[in-house]
Scaffold this motif. Structure first.
Motif, mmCIF file in Angstrom:
data_model
loop_
_atom_site.group_PDB
_atom_site.id
_atom_site.type_symbol
_atom_site.label_atom_id
_atom_site.label_comp_id
_atom_site.label_asym_id
_atom_site.label_seq_id
_atom_site.Cartn_x
_atom_site.Cartn_y
_atom_site.Cartn_z
ATOM 1 N N GLY A 262 0.715 -1.290 0.024
ATOM 2 C CA GLY A 262 0.395 -0.068 0.183
ATOM 3 C C GLY A 262 0.903 1.226 0.158
ATOM 4 N N MET A 263 1.963 1.352 -0.091
ATOM 5 C CA MET A 263 2.745 2.404 0.034
ATOM 6 C C MET A 263 2.445 3.332 -2.230
ATOM 7 S SD MET A 263 4.518 2.943 2.319
ATOM 8 C CE MET A 263 3.369 2.016 3.765
ATOM 9 N N ALA A 264 1.861 2.329 -2.243
ATOM 10 C CA ALA A 264 1.818 3.151 -3.309
ATOM 11 C C ALA A 264 0.237 3.098 -4.529
ATOM 12 C CB ALA A 264 2.578 3.031 -5.174
ATOM 13 N N ALA A 265 -0.434 4.251 -4.472
ATOM 14 C CA ALA A 265 -1.888 3.707 -4.897
ATOM 15 C C ALA A 265 -2.290 2.814 -6.351
ATOM 16 C CB ALA A 265 -2.779 5.087 -5.039
ATOM 17 N N ARG A 266 -1.112 2.594 -7.168
ATOM 18 C CA ARG A 266 -1.622 1.990 -7.866
ATOM 19 C C ARG A 266 -0.323 1.915 -9.192
ATOM 20 N NH1 ARG A 266 -3.297 7.169 -8.375
ATOM 21 N NH2 ARG A 266 -5.470 7.203 -7.360
ATOM 22 N N PRO A 267 -0.889 0.649 -10.257
ATOM 23 C CA PRO A 267 0.709 0.703 -11.082
ATOM 24 C C PRO A 267 0.647 1.687 -11.992
ATOM 25 C CG PRO A 267 -0.853 -0.506 -11.953
ATOM 26 C CD PRO A 267 -1.413 -0.175 -10.145
ATOM 27 N N GLU A 268 -0.053 2.812 -12.593
ATOM 28 C CA GLU A 268 -0.006 4.169 -12.991
ATOM 29 C C GLU A 268 1.505 5.262 -12.669
ATOM 30 O OE1 GLU A 268 -2.547 2.204 -12.168
ATOM 31 O OE2 GLU A 268 -4.476 3.066 -13.757
ATOM 32 N N ASP A 269 1.374 5.208 -10.423
ATOM 33 C CA ASP A 269 1.722 6.200 -9.982
ATOM 34 C C ASP A 269 3.507 5.494 -10.268
ATOM 35 O OD1 ASP A 269 -0.500 7.389 -9.464
ATOM 36 O OD2 ASP A 269 -0.423 6.647 -7.478
ATOM 37 N N ILE A 270 3.215 4.348 -9.937
ATOM 38 C CA ILE A 270 4.830 3.356 -9.890
ATOM 39 C C ILE A 270 5.343 4.235 -11.271
ATOM 40 C CG2 ILE A 270 5.761 1.851 -10.025
ATOM 41 C CD1 ILE A 270 4.393 0.813 -8.177
ATOM 42 N N ASP A 271 4.789 3.335 -11.865
ATOM 43 C CA ASP A 271 5.025 4.222 -13.683
ATOM 44 C C ASP A 271 6.021 5.491 -13.998
ATOM 45 O OD1 ASP A 271 5.396 1.224 -14.934
ATOM 46 O OD2 ASP A 271 3.075 1.583 -15.635
ATOM 47 N N VAL A 272 4.494 6.211 -13.678
ATOM 48 C CA VAL A 272 4.646 7.815 -13.864
ATOM 49 C C VAL A 272 6.165 8.294 -13.011
ATOM 50 C CG1 VAL A 272 3.918 10.223 -13.230
ATOM 51 C CG2 VAL A 272 2.973 8.447 -14.168
ATOM 52 N N ILE A 273 6.931 7.690 -12.151
ATOM 53 C CA ILE A 273 7.550 7.436 -11.399
ATOM 54 C C ILE A 273 8.879 7.396 -11.920
ATOM 55 C CG2 ILE A 273 9.067 6.941 -8.799
ATOM 56 C CD1 ILE A 273 6.215 6.760 -7.271
ATOM 57 N N TYR A 274 8.463 6.324 -12.572
ATOM 58 C CA TYR A 274 9.997 5.721 -13.480
ATOM 59 C C TYR A 274 9.916 6.606 -14.720
ATOM 60 C CZ TYR A 274 12.777 3.323 -10.126
ATOM 61 O OH TYR A 274 13.442 2.818 -8.780
ATOM 62 N N LEU A 275 9.184 7.133 -15.618
ATOM 63 C CA LEU A 275 9.029 7.522 -15.792
ATOM 64 C C LEU A 275 9.411 9.517 -16.104
ATOM 65 C CD1 LEU A 275 5.382 7.390 -18.225
ATOM 66 C CD2 LEU A 275 7.899 6.104 -18.783
#
Ligand SMILES: CC(C)(COP(=O)(O)OP(=O)(O)OC[C@H]1O[C@@H](n2cnc3c(N)ncnc32)[C@H](O)[C@@H]1OP(=O)(O)O)[C@@H](O)C(=O)NCCC(=O)NCCSC(=O)C[C@@H](O)CCCCCCCCCCCCC(=O)O
Length: 694
Positions: free
Chosen positions: A609-622
């Motif tokens: 639960g440290m990121a709300a959704r996979p999209e958030d992680i992808d945006v962080i990496y982009l």
């Protein structure tokens, strides 16, 4: 204001860079003119693509500039010159192409638009008309009257769901050597209905009824009549005359005032003043980000000399930044001080001191005493426990992490770290401040390393284990660069500096005097540990800044990375010391181990639960690590490879390396595979734990 680069060897790519909407300010027009000159005169360039940064082609003329004397290259001749050029120019339209932005697209010989792009002429809402040839060219392109979607109308040549810029580059390559004459919209004849006069009279009546006394729509109808009845050179003259009448009218001023008033009124903000504690590289960048959006900043240092150095650096950065953006430097927003007592009235403080918990706690205790009770206290820690800092203050609900990335005034990503006691208002304020500073802000939970750095660890670990097993930094970097990263992991580490990670490893007891003397070689805290990064740092090699790291550079601060025989030697000695038989490692293994370990940690982050959704992680990496956009981000990439395959490969690698827990497939990955592999957008439904704020 516009970036110029050569892609695919022969296509000049001109990217407008004027956030937030790439309005064609005088600086942008100047940059376009310069870039076009370059492209047209370079014999290697056969075609040109124009696009806009951050998903927006161009929001039109910079309306703010209408209030003062007009400066910079005028738009009409600039656009005419693009159209008349002898090399095909393709507009890659994402987001908006409005007003002058649409006019820019119309002078390009071809237009590629994303399916969600919006094209149009909203000038009339500002009391003016499209006066850079818009009224004349659009009608020549689509005729009178016209209604339907852009592709059918022939406004755009291709609609795409992909990255419009990449599609446009391919399109441009195919357009080379095709005749351009028929692509020059100003040369076309307007298709008119036989009853033109009756049609325009009817529209005039309608307009007068709907908007009595409003001038701009009527002027537009006159411009349409000119497009229908006059050759282009006369039509554009008429368009200019009509614009001259409207431009200085009270109606135009009023409507433009309304445009900005509407946006100002929506800008209810708590943050008018802020403080930055610590004027190192990060602190200086953050201070510039704040001042750039009109927030007054008190900058604090602990010693006179550091304060003076910081002041000079900040002023230099502000001046360069203002020059680049064609505005005046907001130096008057700054105050520099040695005393925390000067922070008593600020709305928000960002602490950017050395990454040392004891020091940060002392600062937060002191801030608790001096700042007024409503002041938000933020930390830029890159991985320490935000809640532990909140705990030493008198206002844990007003404490939040604002994790910028270096260089802070350039990097788009901001992780807003929500501690368990941070209030929703505090998080919302930090998120909106991030947006105001033009950052891509992502709310993340409070865990060691937060999201970006937590995921980076298994990625870098895999790369160093591969070194132990027989690969070289060059081979690993090449495999990752072939995958699409602008820089492989070792070149990137050299750029970022190797000393920070070294210090963090020391503080975590992985290296240095705190290491358990009983621990077996190449193992720490019960798992595999590679000593090579520490050995590189022990030699004073911290990357580009010291002239050597994983590579050698011609000088300190040099950027030209060359393989270093010293590193080769170090690897060989290390392998023979620990009895490791080097093996040939394939590029596939490099990419799989690095990227699947990265994504696997991402699944762990979602699960915790440290990121709300996979999209958030992808945006962080982009935005925070330059993950190749065409791969979508680590989580999307995993979904494209196929979760079942990712799971199988992780199981395979974990079996081969049981002492590397990061290779053990995360339970969420297994769950997703077991429940039929839902699309990325649905993963959230399978996550049990969710941080209360995310
Ligand atoms: C683009 C949008 C759709 C985005 O919407 P969104 O909701 O995402 O965001 P916001 O609306 O909140 O906007 C964010 C931010 O950006 C600012 N902004 C947006 N557009 C512009 C702009 N064009 N210029 C400047 N700033 C802009 C906005 O204010 C917000 O800023 P903030 O600080 O609040 O964060 C939406 O924004 C939108 O619809 N924008 C307007 C689009 C538009 O209307 N475009 C047309 C502009 S006018 C134009 O292009 C004219 C050209 O046709 C012709 C130019 C030729 C000029 C020739 C002049 C000759 C004069 C002759 C007179 C001579 C007489 C004499 O001698 O005096």
């Amino acid at each position: 204001m516009a970036r110029y680069e050569l892609v695919k060897r022969s296509v000049a790519l001109i990217t407008l860079t004027n956030p937030p909407v790439n309005a064609s300010s005088s600086a942008v027009r100047h940059a376009i003119a310069k870039s076009m000159k370059c492209a047209l005169s370079d014999p290697e360039v056969t075609a040109v693509v124009i696009c806009g940064e951050n998903g927006s082609f161009c929001g039109g003329a910079d309306i703010r500039e209408f209030a003062g004397p007009l400066k910079g290259p005028p738009l009409v001749p600039l656009l005419d010159a693009i159209e008349a050029g002898e090399k095909p120019v393709v507009a890659a339209i994402e987001g908006v192409a409005l007003g002058g932005g649409f006019e820019l697209a119309l002078v390009c010989h071809y237009r590629i638009a994303h399916s969600k792009a919006r094209l149009g002429f909203p000038e009339v809402t500002l009391g003016i008309l499209p006066a850079a040839g818009g009224t004349q060219r659009l009608l020549r392109l689509i005729g009178i009257p016209a209604a339907a979607i852009s592709l059918k109308l022939g406004i755009v040549d291709q609609v795409t769901e992909q990255n419009a810029c990449e599609v446009a580059v391919e399109f441009a390559l195919r357009a080379v050597a095709k005749p351009l004459l028929s692509r020059r919209v100003s040369m076309l004849t307007t298709r008119c209905p036989p009853d033109l006069d009756a049609l325009l009279d009817a529209v005039t009546m309608q307009v007068k009824k709907k908007a009595p006394g409003v001038m701009a729509p009527l002027a537009c109808i006159q411009a349409v009549r000119a497009a229908a009845t006059m050759p282009y050179y006369k039509g554009i003259k008429r368009e200019g005359e009509l614009m001259a009448t409207l431009f200085n009218s009270g109606q135009a001023w009023a409507l433009q005032y309304c445009f900005f008033a509407q946006r100002t009124a929506g800008k209810w903000t708590l943050i008018r003043s802020a403080a930055v504690i610590g004027l190192g590289t990060m602190g200086r960048g953050i201070a510039v980000c704040l001042a750039r959006v009109g927030i007054s900043v008190i900058a604090v240092e602990s010693e006179k000399k550091l304060l003076e150095t910081g002041r000079q650096m900040v002023i230099g950065m502000l001046e360069r930044d203002a020059k680049r953006r064609g505005v005046s430097a907001s130096l008057n927003l700054f105050k520099f001080t040695l005393s925390l007592h000067d922070l008593k009235d600020v709305d928000l403080v960002i602490e950017v001191v050395f990454e040392d918990m004891a020091l940060k706690k002392r600062v937060f205790q002191e801030l608790s005493k001096v700042c007024r009770p409503a002041t938000l206290l933020c930390t830029n820690t890159s991985g320490l426990d935000v809640d532990a800092l909140a705990g030493v203050t008198d206002r844990p609900h007003l404490v939040v992490g604002m994790h910028f990335f270096s260089p802070a005034h350039v990097m788009k990503l901001l992780e807003v770290v929500c501690g368990p006691r941070s209030s929703s208002e505090t998080i919302a304020t930090a998120m909106s401040l991030g947006k105001r500073m033009g950052k891509v802000s992502v709310a993340v939970g409070n865990c060691p390393g937060f999201v970006r750095n937590r995921m980076l660890k298994p990625y870098i670990d895999q790369a160093t284990f591969l070194l132990e097993e027989g690969a070289t930094p060059e081979q690993i970097d090449k495999a990752l660069e072939d995958f699409g990263f602008a820089m492989g992991v070792f070149r990137m580490s050299d750029l970022a500096g190797l000393d920070v990670g070294w210090r963090v490893r020391k503080e975590s007891g992985l290296n240095g005097s705190d290491v358990d003397p009983e621990s077996p070689p190449r193992r720490r805290q019960g798992r595999r540990y590679c000593l090579i990064p520490d050995m590189v740092c022990e030699q004073g090699r911290f990357g580009q800044k010291t002239g050597g790291g994983w590579y050698m550079y011609d000088k300190r601060g040099g950027t030209n990375a060359k393989p270093d025989p010293l590193i080769q030697n170090l690897l060989e000695t290390y392998r023979s010391k620990y009895g490791i038989q080097p093996r040939n490692i394939s590029n596939q293994e490099i990419v799989e181990r690095c990227l699947f370990a990265l994504a696997n940690e991402g699944f762990g982050i979602l699960e915790d639960g440290m990121a709300a959704r996979p999209e958030d992680i992808d945006v962080i990496y982009l935005f925070g690590y330059g993950f190749p956009r065409h791969r979508g981000g680590p989580m999307f990439y995993a979904s494209m490879v196929g979760l079942e395959r990712v799971l199988k490969r992780l199981e395979h690698y974990h079996q081969a390396h049981p002492d590397v827990p990061h290779l053990k497939p995360s339970p969420l990955l297994k769950t997703l595979v077991a429940c039929g592999i839902p699309p990325v957008q649905k993963w959230r439904e399978h996550i049990k734990t969710m941080h209360s704020h995310l």
